[in-house]
Scaffold this motif. Structure first.
Motif, PDB file in Angstrom:
ATOM      1  N   SER A   1       0.824  -1.214   0.000  1.00 38.90           N
ATOM      2  CA  SER A   1       0.000   0.000   0.000  1.00 38.90           C
ATOM      3  C   SER A   1       0.858   1.263   0.000  1.00 38.90           C
ATOM      4  O   SER A   1       0.415   2.333  -0.441  1.00 38.90           O
ATOM      5  CB  SER A   1      -0.948   0.007   1.201  1.00 38.90           C
ATOM      6  N   ILE A   2       2.093   1.160   0.508  1.00 37.39           N
ATOM      7  CA  ILE A   2       2.984   2.317   0.490  1.00 37.39           C
ATOM      8  C   ILE A   2       3.319   2.696  -0.953  1.00 37.39           C
ATOM      9  O   ILE A   2       3.358   3.887  -1.304  1.00 37.39           O
ATOM     10  CB  ILE A   2       4.273   1.999   1.288  1.00 37.39           C
ATOM     11  N   ALA A   3       3.554   1.676  -1.792  1.00 39.06           N
ATOM     12  CA  ALA A   3       3.807   1.952  -3.212  1.00 39.06           C
ATOM     13  C   ALA A   3       2.584   2.585  -3.866  1.00 39.06           C
ATOM     14  O   ALA A   3       2.698   3.533  -4.657  1.00 39.06           O
ATOM     15  CB  ALA A   3       4.175   0.664  -3.936  1.00 39.06           C
ATOM     16  N   TRP A   4       1.421   2.059  -3.520  1.00 38.10           N
ATOM     17  CA  TRP A   4       0.168   2.618  -4.062  1.00 38.10           C
ATOM     18  C   TRP A   4      -0.026   4.056  -3.602  1.00 38.10           C
ATOM     19  O   TRP A   4      -0.386   4.930  -4.388  1.00 38.10           O
ATOM     20  CB  TRP A   4      -0.997   1.735  -3.605  1.00 38.10           C
ATOM     21  N   PHE A   5       0.247   4.329  -2.292  1.00 35.22           N
ATOM     22  CA  PHE A   5       0.112   5.673  -1.756  1.00 35.22           C
ATOM     23  C   PHE A   5       1.117   6.622  -2.410  1.00 35.22           C
ATOM     24  O   PHE A   5       0.789   7.781  -2.718  1.00 35.22           O
ATOM     25  CB  PHE A   5       0.316   5.639  -0.241  1.00 35.22           C
ATOM     26  N   LEU A   6       2.337   6.132  -2.632  1.00 35.55           N
ATOM     27  CA  LEU A   6       3.363   6.936  -3.290  1.00 35.55           C
ATOM     28  C   LEU A   6       2.921   7.328  -4.696  1.00 35.55           C
ATOM     29  O   LEU A   6       3.133   8.467  -5.146  1.00 35.55           O
ATOM     30  CB  LEU A   6       4.673   6.158  -3.336  1.00 35.55           C
ATOM     31  N   SER A   7       2.276   6.395  -5.395  1.00 34.14           N
ATOM     32  CA  SER A   7       1.766   6.687  -6.734  1.00 34.14           C
ATOM     33  C   SER A   7       0.664   7.746  -6.687  1.00 34.14           C
ATOM     34  O   SER A   7       0.644   8.680  -7.492  1.00 34.14           O
ATOM     35  CB  SER A   7       1.233   5.392  -7.372  1.00 34.14           C
ATOM     36  N   LEU A   8      -0.253   7.591  -5.698  1.00 43.12           N
ATOM     37  CA  LEU A   8      -1.358   8.553  -5.563  1.00 43.12           C
ATOM     38  C   LEU A   8      -0.851   9.966  -5.319  1.00 43.12           C
ATOM     39  O   LEU A   8      -1.256  10.932  -5.984  1.00 43.12           O
ATOM     40  CB  LEU A   8      -2.281   8.139  -4.410  1.00 43.12           C
ATOM     41  N   ILE A   9       0.041  10.090  -4.345  1.00 47.93           N
ATOM     42  CA  ILE A   9       0.483  11.433  -3.949  1.00 47.93           C
ATOM     43  C   ILE A   9       1.353  12.066  -5.027  1.00 47.93           C
ATOM     44  O   ILE A   9       1.304  13.285  -5.258  1.00 47.93           O
ATOM     45  CB  ILE A   9       1.214  11.369  -2.590  1.00 47.93           C
TER      46      ILE A   9
END
Length: 586
Positions: free
Chosen positions: A37-45
């Motif tokens: 989810s950290i990778a996903w959050f990094l992509s979002l932000i």
């Protein structure tokens, strides 16, 4: 029947806590999701920043706070469950090991040093516990994390995913190669540490000896050799581990650099978003890191399995009891103890007998003295009588029954022992006396102490019966320790008493006090005594003269003197020695 491997046997212990490991699997899956989810959050932000979506920032902040809380809670529960699993498995193996050690025959203790056994309970057990918690969950989580990261990478850009996954097979091959080498080194290391522990145990229990004889430097040099051997093995392990880390790290870095260069190229061409690239970089860490950690984890597992193998060697050793016997009272009476043409060999060879054709009978209430020069077989005969060894030839029976027919625990319940070297356990005086009969009341303990001439000195101590005696009774004198041992034997109240030169190491005053206590102990009991001073056994009902494993004479004191044989020579040699000592003193 094929013996199970150490890993399979370790998994058997772990299977006792299925729900605990189910919880660990859940935390493993949750942890994997959180890391991805950290990778996903990094992509979002990143995409929000690139697109100037300022209005989405409050939601992103709340999402970040929620993720941080979840990560913190997961770290707590995951660590707690791993530690709990490790402690439980370690405790089970430790208790099973002790239960088995307590059931081992005397021959095992005679062949193996207690320090070596102690190492199995400490360093080996610690390694096994680590394997059943952090290591095994790491071996499960890392492939799962790599697989999930690969699937995520496929969704972002499948050519990059294929480049990234190429690291996997190479890491597995290197992990297996280095793991096997590490296991062999680990076995050598555990053995070397066991030897060093054995030496240390001997040294730490003999402080008076090395201080008086000036052995400090010799001991230091000897331990230095043991320590150097351990250091050399550890240094060799470090080289292997360093090579494994260098190879795995180099492959991981090369794969990572290639993947980043290709990803940057696709971003430059407009085929990949910047946010997707940053997510890809983060996912690459989750793909590369697990594979780079696998060789180290596998090496640690091999080291732990080496420790498990050493522990299971003890658990697999033949034992004299199938299970720990129940505590019970000693027998109260018997009629006859018969030793019939007994021969014995420590090597089970009829050509190498320590005892030959020993035969005699003991009726209830009689006193039997066993005399002879050192090495004659007196102590070996006691070991056979106590059931510590079985005769190679002949039979020992109590009221017509052997220990094989009645069972070892029942057989030993006929006996009590006061050994030459007093054996006391760390604890209080009361604890040690109660070892004779754990079910005895306080009045019986006091009565036993009085009969053993121990009550007066006990009551002069600051805490009386609750006085801590120290390691092996180090806070007591030799005579005091021996009187505690006699009180223990009195409380046991077994019908057959074995005295193994119980006063040989005492001064004259202590010997007199202990002899009085022994006389009280012998009243109403059948007594077999190994005697070093022949003047103390003149009233024995039967005297056995042992020499080089043979029973050369037997009879009463007067009968043996009239024969003029070996006993006659021993007796008058001691009288002459005593007279010479008295003359020198005057």
């Amino acid at each position: 029947m094929t013996r199970q491997t150490p890993l399979v046997r370790l998994l058997t212990y772990m299977s006792r806590y299925k729900m605990l490991y189910v919880g660990l699997i859940i935390t493993m899956v949750v942890g994997t999701v959180l890391e991805l989810s950290i990778a996903w959050f990094l992509s979002l932000i990143t995409n929000a920043a690139v697109k100037h979506e300022v209005e989405s920032w409050p939601n992103l902040v709340l999402l970040a706070v929620g993720m941080l809380i979840c990560i913190g809670l997961h770290a707590y529960f995951d660590t707690y469950l791993k530690q709990k699993a490790s402690l439980k498995v370690r405790n089970d193996i430790r208790l099973d090991t002790l239960d088995h050690v307590l059931c081992l025959p005397q021959s095992y203790y005679d062949k193996n040093h207690s320090g070596e056994l102690l190492a199995r309970f400490t360093s080996d057990n610690q390694a096994v516990g680590e394997a059943s918690g952090n290591i095994i969950m790491g071996l499960l989580k890392n492939p799962l994390l790599a697989l999930c990261a690969f699937i995520y990478l496929l969704n972002i850009h499948w050519p990059l995913a294929l480049i990234s996954i190429s690291i996997g097979p190479l890491m597995i091959v290197f992990g297996k190669l280095f793991g096997e080498v590490m296991r062999k080194k680990s076995i050598r290391l555990q053995e070397a540490m066991g030897t060093a522990t054995t030496f240390l145990q001997d040294v730490l229990g003999a402080s008076i000896l090395y201080k008086i004889f000036g052995l400090e430097k010799k001991i230091s040099k000897q331990y230095q050799r043991y320590s150097t051997e351990i250091s050399e093995i550890e240094r060799s392990q470090g080289k292997i581990q360093g090579t494994a880390n260098a190879v795995s790290g180099g492959i991981a870095s090369l794969t990572f650099i290639i993947a980043i260069l290709v990803a940057g190229f696709f971003v430059a061409k407009g085929n990949l978003e910047v946010g997707a690239m940053l997510a890809f970089i983060q996912l690459m860490n989750y793909l590369v890191q697990p594979f780079s950690q696998l060789p180290g984890l596998w090496s640690s597992m091999q080291q732990a399995l080496a420790g498990a193998e050493r522990i299971f060697q003890i658990i697999d050793a033949p034992r004299e009891y199938e299970k720990l016997p129940e505590e019970g009272r000693a027998k109260t009476s018997f009629s006859e103890l018969a030793v019939s043409t007994v021969g014995f060999s420590y090597t089970n060879s009829e050509e190498d007998l320590s005892l030959r054709d020993v035969h005699f009978r003991v009726n209830a209430g009689q006193t039997i003295a066993i005399v002879g020069t050192s090495g004659g077989g007196k102590s070996t005969l006691f070991k056979l009588l106590l059931g510590l060894y079985s005769p190679t030839q002949g039979m020992i029976e109590i009221d017509g029954r052997s220990k094989e027919s009645m069972g070892l625990r029942e057989y030993r319940s006929y006996f009590s022992l006061v050994p030459q070297e007093t054996v006391l356990f760390t604890g209080t005086i009361r604890d040690n006396i109660l070892d004779g009969n754990p079910m005895a009341d306080e009045a019986s303990v006091i009565a036993a102490a009085k009969k053993a001439n121990a009550y007066d000195f006990i009551m002069k101590l600051s805490e009386g019966f609750d006085t801590e005696i120290g390691e092996r009774g180090s806070r007591l004198s030799g005579g005091q320790k021996q009187r505690i041992a006699i009180a223990r034997a009195i409380l046991r109240d077994a019908p057959i008493l074995l005295l193994d030169e119980a006063t040989s190491a005492l001064d004259n005053e202590s010997e007199r006090i202990v002899q009085d206590a022994l006389a009280e102990l012998m009243v109403g009991r059948t007594t077999l005594v190994i005697a070093h001073r022949l003047t103390t056994i003149q009233n024995a009902d039967l005297i056995l003269v042992m020499e080089n494993g043979n029973l050369v004479e037997q009879g009463t004191h007067n009968d043996l003197l009239q024969v003029g044989g070996r006993y006659h020579s021993l007796y008058y040699a001691q009288l002459e020695e005593k007279e010479s000592t008295l003359l020198m003193a005057t």
